[in-house]
Design a protein around this motif. Structure first.
Motif, PDB file in Angstrom:
ATOM      1  N   GLN A  28       0.831  -1.207   0.000  1.00  0.00           N
ATOM      2  CA  GLN A  28       0.000   0.000   0.000  1.00  0.00           C
ATOM      3  C   GLN A  28       0.867   1.260   0.000  1.00  0.00           C
ATOM      4  OE1 GLN A  28      -3.301   0.446  -0.268  1.00  0.00           O
ATOM      5  NE2 GLN A  28      -3.611  -1.755  -0.499  1.00  0.00           N
ATOM      6  N   MET A  31       2.184   1.712  -3.422  1.00  0.00           N
ATOM      7  CA  MET A  31       1.124   2.147  -4.333  1.00  0.00           C
ATOM      8  C   MET A  31       0.869   3.646  -4.218  1.00  0.00           C
ATOM      9  SD  MET A  31      -1.672  -0.864  -4.036  1.00  0.00           S
ATOM     10  CE  MET A  31      -1.130  -2.551  -3.875  1.00  0.00           C
ATOM     11  N   ARG A  32       1.133   4.225  -3.044  1.00  0.00           N
ATOM     12  CA  ARG A  32       0.979   5.667  -2.886  1.00  0.00           C
ATOM     13  C   ARG A  32       2.155   6.428  -3.481  1.00  0.00           C
ATOM     14  NH1 ARG A  32      -1.239   3.778   1.964  1.00  0.00           N
ATOM     15  NH2 ARG A  32       0.743   3.951   3.051  1.00  0.00           N
ATOM     16  N   SER A  45      -2.867   3.859  -6.020  1.00  0.00           N
ATOM     17  CA  SER A  45      -3.736   3.403  -4.936  1.00  0.00           C
ATOM     18  C   SER A  45      -5.117   4.035  -5.024  1.00  0.00           C
ATOM     19  CB  SER A  45      -3.107   3.723  -3.581  1.00  0.00           C
ATOM     20  OG  SER A  45      -2.961   5.116  -3.430  1.00  0.00           O
ATOM     21  N   ARG A  56      -1.230  -2.126  -9.550  1.00  0.00           N
ATOM     22  CA  ARG A  56      -1.410  -2.561  -8.156  1.00  0.00           C
ATOM     23  C   ARG A  56      -1.181  -4.068  -8.022  1.00  0.00           C
ATOM     24  NH1 ARG A  56      -5.843   1.255  -8.235  1.00  0.00           N
ATOM     25  NH2 ARG A  56      -7.290  -0.417  -8.794  1.00  0.00           N
TER      26      ARG A  56
END
Length: 135
Positions: A28, A31-32, A45, A56
């Motif tokens: 996560q 993904m940011r 994200s 992702r």
């Protein structure tokens, strides 16, 4: 029919969260940090584009296989270019321009200010007062 079922199985398994909570948190976080190549200035994200879903899934696959954060970033950078990173690495000529240009402009501005000040100082001479009768 088999192809459709296989595609759905792959789709839902790729978008499913990782079993290990620590790995999912790393995924996560990555993904940011990665920009969606379809929607500018939006991390993968938060993007709903199909390419972001694929990105992702790739992040989760790589994290699940034990890839480090740098390896994941390097893979995406080699595939999509430095644009995909929200925090560019600053390597090469682009990095030199990115980090050196502000300092270069500051130095050039300072030299121009010193030159203007010296010209004004050299052009100013003693001014004798003028008597009111001479005006």
């Amino acid at each position: 029919m088999k192809f459709l079922l296989a595609s759905l199985l792959i789709f839902f398994s790729a978008n499913a969260a990782l079993d290990d909570p620590a790995e999912e948190a790393r995924a996560q976080s990555l993904m940011r940090e990665l920009r969606c190549v379809a929607c500018e200035n939006e991390p993968i994200s938060q993007s709903s584009a199909s390419i972001a879903e694929d990105m992702r899934a790739r992040v989760r696959t790589m994290v699940g296989e034990g890839a480090s954060d740098d390896e994941v970033r390097d893979w995406f950078e080699s595939r999509y270019g430095e644009f995909v990173l929200f925090r560019p690495t600053g390597k090469g000529l682009s990095g030199l321009l990115l980090w050196g240009a502000p300092f270069g402009l500051l130095i050039v501005g300072g030299l121009i200010a010193v030159g203007v000040a010296r010209r004004r100082q050299a052009g100013v001479s003693e001014v004798e007062p003028v008597a009111p009768e001479d005006v």
